[in-house]
Design a protein around this motif. Structure first.
Motif, PDB file in Angstrom:
ATOM      1  N   GLU A   1      27.671  34.902  61.112  1.00 30.46           N
ATOM      2  CA  GLU A   1      27.630  35.531  61.059  1.00 30.46           C
ATOM      3  C   GLU A   1      26.716  36.032  59.968  1.00 30.46           C
ATOM      4  O   GLU A   1      26.715  37.307  59.165  1.00 30.46           O
ATOM      5  N   ASN A   2      26.414  34.835  59.230  1.00 28.30           N
ATOM      6  CA  ASN A   2      24.965  34.418  58.660  1.00 28.30           C
ATOM      7  C   ASN A   2      25.827  33.965  57.118  1.00 28.30           C
ATOM      8  O   ASN A   2      25.140  35.137  56.586  1.00 28.30           O
ATOM      9  N   SER A   3      27.052  34.163  57.316  1.00 25.17           N
ATOM     10  CA  SER A   3      27.629  34.259  55.436  1.00 25.17           C
ATOM     11  C   SER A   3      27.458  32.650  55.869  1.00 25.17           C
ATOM     12  O   SER A   3      27.854  31.137  56.028  1.00 25.17           O
ATOM     13  N   VAL A   4      27.101  32.174  53.725  1.00 27.23           N
ATOM     14  CA  VAL A   4      26.921  30.740  53.566  1.00 27.23           C
ATOM     15  C   VAL A   4      28.056  30.214  53.009  1.00 27.23           C
ATOM     16  O   VAL A   4      29.421  30.795  53.284  1.00 27.23           O
ATOM     17  N   THR A   5      28.174  29.233  53.818  1.00 25.70           N
ATOM     18  CA  THR A   5      29.480  28.106  54.003  1.00 25.70           C
ATOM     19  C   THR A   5      28.684  27.111  53.733  1.00 25.70           C
ATOM     20  O   THR A   5      30.107  26.331  52.905  1.00 25.70           O
ATOM     21  N   ARG A   6      27.516  26.368  52.544  1.00 28.36           N
ATOM     22  CA  ARG A   6      27.542  25.037  52.432  1.00 28.36           C
ATOM     23  C   ARG A   6      26.072  25.666  51.461  1.00 28.36           C
ATOM     24  O   ARG A   6      25.613  26.192  51.895  1.00 28.36           O
ATOM     25  N   VAL A   7      26.151  24.638  50.341  1.00 31.52           N
ATOM     26  CA  VAL A   7      25.287  24.492  49.570  1.00 31.52           C
ATOM     27  C   VAL A   7      25.040  23.186  48.992  1.00 31.52           C
ATOM     28  O   VAL A   7      26.007  22.539  48.931  1.00 31.52           O
ATOM     29  N   ASP A   8      23.958  23.161  49.553  1.00 27.32           N
ATOM     30  CA  ASP A   8      23.702  21.367  49.411  1.00 27.32           C
ATOM     31  C   ASP A   8      22.727  21.333  48.482  1.00 27.32           C
ATOM     32  O   ASP A   8      21.763  20.890  48.576  1.00 27.32           O
ATOM     33  N   LEU A   9      23.034  21.888  46.519  1.00 26.49           N
ATOM     34  CA  LEU A   9      21.873  20.488  45.908  1.00 26.49           C
ATOM     35  C   LEU A   9      22.455  19.686  45.266  1.00 26.49           C
ATOM     36  O   LEU A   9      21.663  19.271  43.855  1.00 26.49           O
TER      37      LEU A   9
END
Length: 123
Positions: A29-37
């Motif tokens: 659904e184009n919703s952010v599930t992960r941020v890898d920084l």
């Protein structure tokens, strides 16, 4: 946030959909599930707006130079499973609002590792 290695170069705030950004994973659904920084040499403070990602499950920010406190708004991330802030320069404690994160299983913060395998209790 300071970004000397230019890892955030694709992060264009004018785009409607952040799913095209590097280091961001989204669901169908184009919703952010992960941020890898992790290990990106970022410095600065965490912003409260991170708490506005309702489907975020993984926030990986380990081994940076992040300073300041953990925003209370992260307590709004009710789908969060892992919050990795290990090896940063954060100050203060863990906000009590994180006690609302019943799906959170791993919290890595300030050289301490907390594993919550069942339910969180108020911190």
């Amino acid at each position: 946030m300071a970004d000397p290695n230019n890892v955030l170069q694709s992060w264009d705030a004018t785009l409607v959909n952040p799913c095209t950004w590097f280091h961001v994973t989204c669901n169908n659904e184009n919703s952010v599930t992960r941020v890898d920084l992790g290990n990106a040499n970022l410095s600065g403070q965490l912003v409260a707006q991170l708490g506005q990602l309702p489907n975020l499950q993984y926030l990986e920010l380990y081994s940076n130079k992040i300073t300041g406190t953990i925003p209370e708004e992260l307590g709004n991330l009710t789908n969060l499973v892992s919050l990795d802030l290990y090896l940063n320069n954060l100050t203060g404690g863990i906000p009590t609002t994180l006690g609302k994160l019943t799906k959170l299983r791993f919290l890595y913060e300030h050289f301490k590792i907390f594993m919550w395998l069942t339910y969180l209790v108020s911190l």
